[in-house]
Design a protein around this motif. Sequence first.
Motif, PDB file in Angstrom:
ATOM      1  N   ALA A   7       2.364  -7.783   9.810  1.00  0.00           N
ATOM      2  CA  ALA A   7       1.840  -6.392   9.758  1.00  0.00           C
ATOM      3  C   ALA A   7       1.000  -6.037   9.685  1.00  0.00           C
ATOM      4  O   ALA A   7      -0.144  -6.452   9.087  1.00  0.00           O
ATOM      5  CB  ALA A   7       3.967  -5.714   9.448  1.00  0.00           C
ATOM      6  N   GLY A   8       0.370  -4.873  10.215  1.00  0.00           N
ATOM      7  CA  GLY A   8      -0.942  -4.673  10.033  1.00  0.00           C
ATOM      8  C   GLY A   8      -1.392  -3.713  11.013  1.00  0.00           C
ATOM      9  O   GLY A   8      -0.969  -3.913  11.995  1.00  0.00           O
ATOM     10  N   TYR A  58       5.934  -5.662  12.911  1.00  0.00           N
ATOM     11  CA  TYR A  58       5.702  -6.542  13.038  1.00  0.00           C
ATOM     12  C   TYR A  58       6.869  -7.273  13.196  1.00  0.00           C
ATOM     13  O   TYR A  58       7.889  -7.403  13.022  1.00  0.00           O
ATOM     14  CB  TYR A  58       4.619  -7.658  12.563  1.00  0.00           C
ATOM     15  CG  TYR A  58       4.655  -9.323  12.465  1.00  0.00           C
ATOM     16  CD1 TYR A  58       3.508  -9.627  13.510  1.00  0.00           C
ATOM     17  CD2 TYR A  58       5.140 -10.191  12.346  1.00  0.00           C
ATOM     18  CE1 TYR A  58       3.567 -10.329  13.851  1.00  0.00           C
ATOM     19  CE2 TYR A  58       5.039 -11.816  12.072  1.00  0.00           C
ATOM     20  CZ  TYR A  58       3.984 -11.902  12.949  1.00  0.00           C
ATOM     21  OH  TYR A  58       3.793 -13.037  13.218  1.00  0.00           O
ATOM     22  N   PRO A  73      -2.593   1.342  14.763  1.00  0.00           N
ATOM     23  CA  PRO A  73      -1.113   0.491  14.827  1.00  0.00           C
ATOM     24  C   PRO A  73      -0.800   0.153  16.161  1.00  0.00           C
ATOM     25  O   PRO A  73      -1.102   1.316  17.316  1.00  0.00           O
ATOM     26  CB  PRO A  73      -0.324   0.988  14.090  1.00  0.00           C
ATOM     27  CG  PRO A  73      -1.019   3.052  13.752  1.00  0.00           C
ATOM     28  CD  PRO A  73      -2.414   2.232  13.802  1.00  0.00           C
ATOM     29  N   THR A  98      -5.994  -7.968  11.201  1.00  0.00           N
ATOM     30  CA  THR A  98      -4.263  -9.104  10.549  1.00  0.00           C
ATOM     31  C   THR A  98      -5.029 -10.424  10.654  1.00  0.00           C
ATOM     32  O   THR A  98      -5.072 -11.456   9.622  1.00  0.00           O
ATOM     33  CB  THR A  98      -3.357  -8.898  11.431  1.00  0.00           C
ATOM     34  OG1 THR A  98      -3.596  -9.824  13.091  1.00  0.00           O
ATOM     35  CG2 THR A  98      -2.807  -8.115  10.869  1.00  0.00           C
ATOM     36  N   PHE A 137       3.942   0.416  10.167  1.00  0.00           N
ATOM     37  CA  PHE A 137       3.628  -0.967  11.042  1.00  0.00           C
ATOM     38  C   PHE A 137       4.735  -1.966  11.675  1.00  0.00           C
ATOM     39  O   PHE A 137       5.585  -2.069  10.455  1.00  0.00           O
ATOM     40  CB  PHE A 137       2.568  -1.436  10.622  1.00  0.00           C
ATOM     41  CG  PHE A 137       1.607  -1.202   9.950  1.00  0.00           C
ATOM     42  CD1 PHE A 137       0.322  -0.956  11.114  1.00  0.00           C
ATOM     43  CD2 PHE A 137       1.262  -0.301   7.950  1.00  0.00           C
ATOM     44  CE1 PHE A 137      -1.411  -0.535  10.422  1.00  0.00           C
ATOM     45  CE2 PHE A 137       0.074  -0.214   7.751  1.00  0.00           C
ATOM     46  CZ  PHE A 137      -0.879   0.292   9.460  1.00  0.00           C
ATOM     47  N   GLU A 141      -4.836   0.162   0.857  1.00  0.00           N
ATOM     48  CA  GLU A 141      -6.237   0.078   1.383  1.00  0.00           C
ATOM     49  C   GLU A 141      -7.454   1.066   1.199  1.00  0.00           C
ATOM     50  O   GLU A 141      -7.169   2.044   0.130  1.00  0.00           O
ATOM     51  CB  GLU A 141      -6.032  -0.061   3.325  1.00  0.00           C
ATOM     52  CG  GLU A 141      -7.352   0.114   4.421  1.00  0.00           C
ATOM     53  CD  GLU A 141      -7.369  -1.663   3.785  1.00  0.00           C
ATOM     54  OE1 GLU A 141      -8.164  -1.415   3.102  1.00  0.00           O
ATOM     55  OE2 GLU A 141      -7.445  -2.449   4.844  1.00  0.00           O
ATOM     56  N   GLY A 184      -6.170  -9.657   3.343  1.00  0.00           N
ATOM     57  CA  GLY A 184      -5.542  -8.781   3.505  1.00  0.00           C
ATOM     58  C   GLY A 184      -6.496  -7.204   4.292  1.00  0.00           C
ATOM     59  O   GLY A 184      -7.603  -6.431   3.550  1.00  0.00           O
ATOM     60  N   THR A 208       2.678  -3.537   4.510  1.00  0.00           N
ATOM     61  CA  THR A 208       1.874  -4.362   5.269  1.00  0.00           C
ATOM     62  C   THR A 208       2.007  -5.211   3.689  1.00  0.00           C
ATOM     63  O   THR A 208       2.091  -5.030   2.818  1.00  0.00           O
ATOM     64  CB  THR A 208       0.200  -3.948   4.968  1.00  0.00           C
ATOM     65  OG1 THR A 208      -0.300  -3.266   4.318  1.00  0.00           O
ATOM     66  CG2 THR A 208       0.117  -3.129   6.541  1.00  0.00           C
TER      67      THR A 208
END
Length: 324
Positions: free
Chosen positions: A185-186, A144, A90, A191, A142, A290, A244, A151
């Motif tokens: 976000a990621g 953004y 990140p 991303t 994360f 994930e 994703g 995420t």
Amino acid sequence: MNDLLNVSASPHVRSKDSTSSIMRDVAIALLPATAFGIYNFGVKALFVVLTAIISCVLTEYVYQKLMKKSITINDYSAVVTGLLLGLNLPSTLPLWIAFLGGVFAILIVKQLFGGLGQNFMNPALGARCFLLISFAGRMTSFTYDGVTGATPLAVLKEGDKAASVVSVLSASGTSISDMFFGTIAGTIGETSVIAILLGAVYLLVKKIINWKIPFIYIGTFAVFVVLFGGKGLDMNYLAAQLCGGGLMLGAFFMATDYVTSPITPMGQIAYGILLGCFTGIFRMFGASAEGVSYAIIFCNLLVPLIEKFTIPVPFGREGLKDGK
């Protein structure tokens, strides 16, 4: 006549490609994802990536210097490891943690097992998992556009199961198109699907990677999502799962690592299927949204076993006899 029967030591088939040229091509292929990551998350993302690269190169140089070994930083393998590690972090991560990850990747995963060609798992992913275990909070935080949040995959996993994928994503201020282009976000490099695919096309055209592993991996995962994702043939849900997380980055840039992936044709097929299944299991049934990093590392450990059972049978008198 005797000269014609002399057999030289292997390898007997040589290629104009070298380690440095291959690593350089991989680094070039990662530039679109890197550039977009810096654009997406700002200059702090650049510092994280540079720190990871410097850490990997410096660790390799210092270790080889202390051990009185040949210095191999010119082959760009440490640069690629650092770049991949940085793209899997990140942008808000403290630089000292990124530096520690680089040291772990090169020293523990790579050099202590003999250096390039001897590591039993992908160094960048090994370091990422080490950091995930050691600094779970910071590695899963994360930000953004100035807002800290989950995420899209995490939103889907924790959202209303009965609601449509589009409505769940919309409630969090994102969409499937955002996931494809990367304005979400990621981690820094995961991303933007389109940026990753640009690099993947470059590797495929240059024949740096084989199509089997990434396409079988992604295809198997897609089938797993349809069968066990709980949404059936919901194309929006499938698209969200494909776009994703680190699936695309992992499939084209880490699952295809020469050292930690099978070289046998059938082994590559089996490897891709296992990757898709394990990623599906971790994502659908695991606690985390994930699962790509753990799936690739787990399958890295299975590669010797995969190759053992997929070595082609030699043709001739040393092959199978009487159908046995």
